[in-house]
Design a protein around this motif. Structure first.
Motif, PDB file in Angstrom:
ATOM      1  N   GLU A   1      25.306  47.798  32.158  1.00 61.13           N
ATOM      2  CA  GLU A   1      25.297  46.447  31.582  1.00 61.13           C
ATOM      3  C   GLU A   1      26.612  46.132  30.861  1.00 61.13           C
ATOM      4  O   GLU A   1      27.262  47.010  30.316  1.00 61.13           O
ATOM      5  CB  GLU A   1      24.139  46.342  30.584  1.00 61.13           C
ATOM      6  N   LEU A   2      26.951  44.852  30.882  1.00 61.35           N
ATOM      7  CA  LEU A   2      28.168  44.406  30.221  1.00 61.35           C
ATOM      8  C   LEU A   2      27.866  44.143  28.744  1.00 61.35           C
ATOM      9  O   LEU A   2      26.878  43.500  28.419  1.00 61.35           O
ATOM     10  CB  LEU A   2      28.629  43.119  30.889  1.00 61.35           C
TER      11      LEU A   2
ATOM     12  N   PRO B   1      28.803  41.136  41.953  1.00 56.12           N
ATOM     13  CA  PRO B   1      28.791  42.346  41.126  1.00 56.12           C
ATOM     14  C   PRO B   1      29.700  43.407  41.740  1.00 56.12           C
ATOM     15  O   PRO B   1      29.742  43.528  42.970  1.00 56.12           O
ATOM     16  CB  PRO B   1      27.327  42.793  41.152  1.00 56.12           C
TER      17      PRO B   1
ATOM     18  N   GLU C   1      30.957  41.534  37.020  1.00 59.47           N
ATOM     19  CA  GLU C   1      31.215  40.802  38.257  1.00 59.47           C
ATOM     20  C   GLU C   1      32.690  40.434  38.334  1.00 59.47           C
ATOM     21  O   GLU C   1      33.363  40.351  37.308  1.00 59.47           O
ATOM     22  CB  GLU C   1      30.368  39.528  38.290  1.00 59.47           C
TER      23      GLU C   1
ATOM     24  N   TYR D   1      35.282  43.145  26.551  1.00 67.14           N
ATOM     25  CA  TYR D   1      34.032  43.560  27.177  1.00 67.14           C
ATOM     26  C   TYR D   1      34.006  45.059  27.422  1.00 67.14           C
ATOM     27  O   TYR D   1      35.042  45.709  27.543  1.00 67.14           O
ATOM     28  CB  TYR D   1      33.842  42.830  28.506  1.00 67.14           C
TER      29      TYR D   1
ATOM     30  N   GLU E   1      29.607  42.956  24.815  1.00 62.43           N
ATOM     31  CA  GLU E   1      30.755  42.260  24.244  1.00 62.43           C
ATOM     32  C   GLU E   1      31.005  42.760  22.839  1.00 62.43           C
ATOM     33  O   GLU E   1      30.109  42.764  21.993  1.00 62.43           O
ATOM     34  CB  GLU E   1      30.494  40.750  24.230  1.00 62.43           C
TER      35      GLU E   1
ATOM     36  N   THR F   1      31.112  34.640  42.250  1.00 60.73           N
ATOM     37  CA  THR F   1      31.380  35.991  41.765  1.00 60.73           C
ATOM     38  C   THR F   1      30.447  36.956  42.485  1.00 60.73           C
ATOM     39  O   THR F   1      29.433  36.554  43.053  1.00 60.73           O
ATOM     40  CB  THR F   1      31.134  36.125  40.249  1.00 60.73           C
TER      41      THR F   1
ATOM     42  N   ARG G   1      24.711  42.912  23.432  1.00 59.82           N
ATOM     43  CA  ARG G   1      24.331  42.912  24.846  1.00 59.82           C
ATOM     44  C   ARG G   1      24.581  41.530  25.424  1.00 59.82           C
ATOM     45  O   ARG G   1      24.419  40.522  24.745  1.00 59.82           O
ATOM     46  CB  ARG G   1      22.837  43.209  24.988  1.00 59.82           C
ATOM     47  N   THR G   2      24.932  41.485  26.705  1.00 60.06           N
ATOM     48  CA  THR G   2      25.094  40.191  27.349  1.00 60.06           C
ATOM     49  C   THR G   2      24.002  39.962  28.390  1.00 60.06           C
ATOM     50  O   THR G   2      23.801  38.839  28.827  1.00 60.06           O
ATOM     51  CB  THR G   2      26.447  40.096  28.066  1.00 60.06           C
ATOM     52  N   GLY G   3      23.322  41.032  28.795  1.00 63.23           N
ATOM     53  CA  GLY G   3      22.272  40.887  29.800  1.00 63.23           C
ATOM     54  C   GLY G   3      22.816  40.722  31.208  1.00 63.23           C
ATOM     55  O   GLY G   3      22.069  40.542  32.152  1.00 63.23           O
ATOM     56  N   ARG G   4      24.140  40.796  31.365  1.00 64.69           N
ATOM     57  CA  ARG G   4      24.725  40.649  32.699  1.00 64.69           C
ATOM     58  C   ARG G   4      25.294  41.982  33.156  1.00 64.69           C
ATOM     59  O   ARG G   4      25.456  42.906  32.363  1.00 64.69           O
ATOM     60  CB  ARG G   4      25.866  39.628  32.653  1.00 64.69           C
ATOM     61  N   ILE G   5      25.613  42.083  34.439  1.00 63.11           N
ATOM     62  CA  ILE G   5      26.362  43.245  34.890  1.00 63.11           C
ATOM     63  C   ILE G   5      27.747  42.767  35.283  1.00 63.11           C
ATOM     64  O   ILE G   5      27.979  41.582  35.442  1.00 63.11           O
ATOM     65  CB  ILE G   5      25.677  43.982  36.062  1.00 63.11           C
TER      66      ILE G   5
END
Lengths: 506, 180
Positions: free
Chosen positions: A51-52, A128, A96, A60, A54, A126, A90-94
């Motif tokens: 997970e990404l 992943p 990309e 990041y 910040e 984008t 946490r950003t909740g994204r992976i």
């Protein structure tokens, strides 16, 4: 173009009307340790692997290790501004990267940010960077050739679209040149090329980009560069970012060539990361999953089935050896993953055989199916000729009394080696390659002095191009060898007029 | 490999909590432990001299006797045991972890509230009641402080989560929305 102030304010008004104030709930942790390119953070109980995150200064990071009390994070970007006690959320994204046509012709870093000073990359697509490779049913066997334009490769170790062919050799043996020449030869071939430079000197990358630009190859090429001054995570991620950019084109039915230059440096960067993250070291201090880092990357190169558009991604990974030792850890790993390897030998390189391809140890496991018929016919005996020449060569240095058959073999071998030499940045189209190899295997070069062979080749091409163009056209269209009488006649006609520089054979 | 202090604190506090909960002495033990922690905080380096080689064993025992003299059996056992295992330097961490366990057991949540201006007690109570309902706790203990850089609204931090209702972050969001 005129912009009216009212229009802008109307647009802003509209956006503000849609804005809804909502409570911002974020999960955070506290940085407890910062090291070279990595950080550890306490908290973040629900963070997922990959997970990404910040950091509070806007940099990041990516979750790598999930441990009982903290998480290990690789930092993507500058880690100077991160201190112990900072919050990380946490950003909740992976992770990309931007993909699409807007990247073509650009030089970017592994995050997809431009490095060439030509402005922002205008794309909203984008992908992943980590993506599962196509499965069994999504693939098809390799059946189209990828012409590298290099005689020695196209004849001896042919590469098909969707293949993974390792380029391996010591430093300074012309590995990068092979890749650049291959990219140059993809002009007008409906190919998109991605050159991923991992830990290559910025000056070298600059030179390569200039070369590509000079030959007009930047029109279909993306350069992803992670220089040696970047932190290790960038070097580790660069090939995955490049693969993600290539996949976008592949899944849209296009053909992609991706060059990873080189994976040894990526392995070194990953080793560095893993050791600072306190993962247990294995052989040569590489972490236990070093094989998987390379296998999951190279598995993403594929030839897709017709249902998925039939696109392909051909991978040319590079591995640097030390003192020609191909049995070291990383070389053996990557050799076993790929569908063959081109071995570049430093002794050949310094004795003037360039490209310095060692025919004995170079193989292509699947490319043969993709080779055009004409090439298959003329290149069939080439490998054998070379092998027996190398065997005789050392033996012949002792005695001068050799029988005629041996003399003939030696003389043919010497000419074969000469024909396979090729100057830098001069890729040859496949018709021309077939023509010169035909002349070689049918004995037309046996009476040409060795020193004149490359001149003979160039002049033969000009001659056939102007007088017997139908031969080239036939090879180009049918992919098969034209009638041998016609070929013989054309070459004979030229050979009669060819004047060697010296009258005696060297 | 030596265990880190987080793991040690978790293990010892869990064991202690289980024992005292069985004998219904959670509240009294907690108060006692707070006193012990105060002793350790007042005498900086106390944990260290009890673990290193500076003092002889019987000298250390004297200090230990002083600490355990008026303690209840469980607390004195804890101190003696952590001493024997060389973990007395982690005693304050263990007590902190024990505090957290007690809170979790009684469904108490501790939260940090940041506002731009001083708020009244009724407002505080409202916030803590609302928040208690949201996280399913019986009681919320607020630790409030004032930071005028958030312009307005409030930020609540609890259990590694940030509930950000400040004006400054909303302005930032609008800025991002207009830029992209």
């Amino acid at each position: 173009m005129s912009i009216k102030a009212e229009e802008i304010s109307a647009l802003i008004k509209q956006q503000l009307e849609n804005y809804q104030a909502e409570l911002n709930v974020e999960e955070t942790g506290t940085v407890t340790y910062v090291g070279d390119g990595i950080a550890r953070a306490h908290g973040l109980d629900n963070a997922l692997s990959g997970e990404l995150l910040e950091f509070s200064n806007g940099v990041y990071g990516m979750v790598q290790n999930l441990e009982s009390n903290d998480v290990g994070i690789v930092i993507m970007g500058s880690f100077d501004g991160i201190h112990e006690g900072d919050t990380v959320k946490r950003t909740g994204r992976i992770m990309e990267v931007p993909v699409g046509d807007a990247l073509i012709g650009r030089v970017v870093n592994p995050l997809g940010e431009p490095l060439d000073g030509n402005g922002a990359i205008q794309t909203d697509k984008t992908r992943p960077i980590e993506h599962k490779a196509p499965g069994v049913m999504e693939r098809k066997s390799v059946d189209q050739p990828l012409q590298t334009g290099i005689k020695a490769i196209d004849s001896l170790v042919p590469i098909g679209r969707g293949q993974r062919e390792l380029i391996i050799g010591d430093r300074k043996t012309g590995k990068t040149s092979v890749a650049i020449d291959t990219i140059l030869n993809q002009k007008d071939q409906d190919m998109i090329c991605i050159y991923v430079a991992i830990g290559q000197k910025e000056s070298t990358v600059r030179t390569q980009v200039e070369t590509l630009r000079r030959f007009g190859a930047m029109d279909y090429t993306i350069v992803v560069s992670a220089g040696p001054s970047e932190p290790a995570p960038m070097l580790y991620l660069a090939p995955y970012a490049g693969a993600a950019m290539g996949e976008e084109f592949m899944y849209n039915g296009k053909h992609v060539l991706i060059v990873y230059d080189d994976l040894t440096k990526q392995a070194d960067a990953y080793r560095e990361l893993s050791l600072i993250l306190r993962r247990p070291p294995g052989r040569e201090a590489y972490p236990g999953d070093i094989f998987y880092t390379h296998s999951r990357l190279l598995e993403r190169a594929a030839k897709l089935s017709d249902d998925l558009g039939g696109g392909s991604m051909t991978a040319l990974p590079f591995v640097e050896t030390r003192a020609g030792d191909i049995s070291a850890y990383i070389p053996t790993n990557v050799i076993s993953i790929t569908d063959g390897q081109v071995f570049l030998d430093s002794d050949y390189f310094y004795s003037g055989v360039r490209p310095a391809i060692d025919a004995g140890t170079s193989v292509s496991r699947v490319g043969g199916d993709a080779q055009i018929k004409a090439m298959k016919k003329v290149a069939g005996t080439l490998r054998l000729d070379l092998a027996s020449y190398r065997e005789l060569e050392s033996f012949a240095q002792f005695g001068s009394d050799l029988d005629a058959a041996t003399q003939a073999k030696l003389s043919r071998g010497r000419r074969t080696v000469e024909v396979l030499k090729q100057p830098l940045h001069k890729p040859l189209v496949v018709e021309h390659q077939v023509m010169i190899l035909y002349a070689l295997t049918h004995g037309f070069l046996d009476n040409v002095p060795v020193d004149d062979i490359l001149r003979f080749q160039d002049e033969l091409m000009d001659f056939v191009e102007s007088n017997h163009k139908d031969l080239f056209d036939e090879i180009h269209e049918t992919h098969d060898l034209p009638d041998s009488e016609k070929m013989d006649a054309a070459i004979k006609e030229f050979a009669e007029h060819f004047k060697p520089t010296k009258t005696t054979e060297a | 490999m030596s265990l880190d202090k987080m793991t040690i604190a978790k293990r010892y506090s869990k064991a202690l909590f289980d024992v005292v909960a069985e004998h219904d002495q959670v509240t009294s033990t907690r108060e006692e432990l707070h006193q012990v922690r105060q002793v350790f905080l007042d005498n900086d380096g106390l944990g260290k001299i009890l673990t290193d080689k500076g003092l002889k064993h019987n000298e250390k025992l004297e200090i230990l006797n002083l600490l355990t003299k008026s303690a209840s059996p469980y607390v004195s056992n804890l101190i003696k045991m952590t001493f024997d295992y060389g973990r007395i330097g982690n005693l304050t961490d263990i007590i902190d972890a024990f505090d957290d366990l007690c809170d979790a057991n009684q469904h108490i949540v501790r939260a940090k509230l940041t506002t731009a201006v001083q708020i009244s007690d009724t407002q505080r109570d409202q916030i803590s009641q609302q928040f208690a309902k949201r996280v399913g706790a019986k009681q919320v203990i607020l630790d409030s402080n004032i930071d005028d850089s958030i312009i307005g609204g409030a930020i609540l931090q609890a259990n590694g989560l940030i509930y950000d209702g400040s004006v400054s972050s909303q302005i930032n969001k609008i800025k991002q929305m207009l830029i992209s």
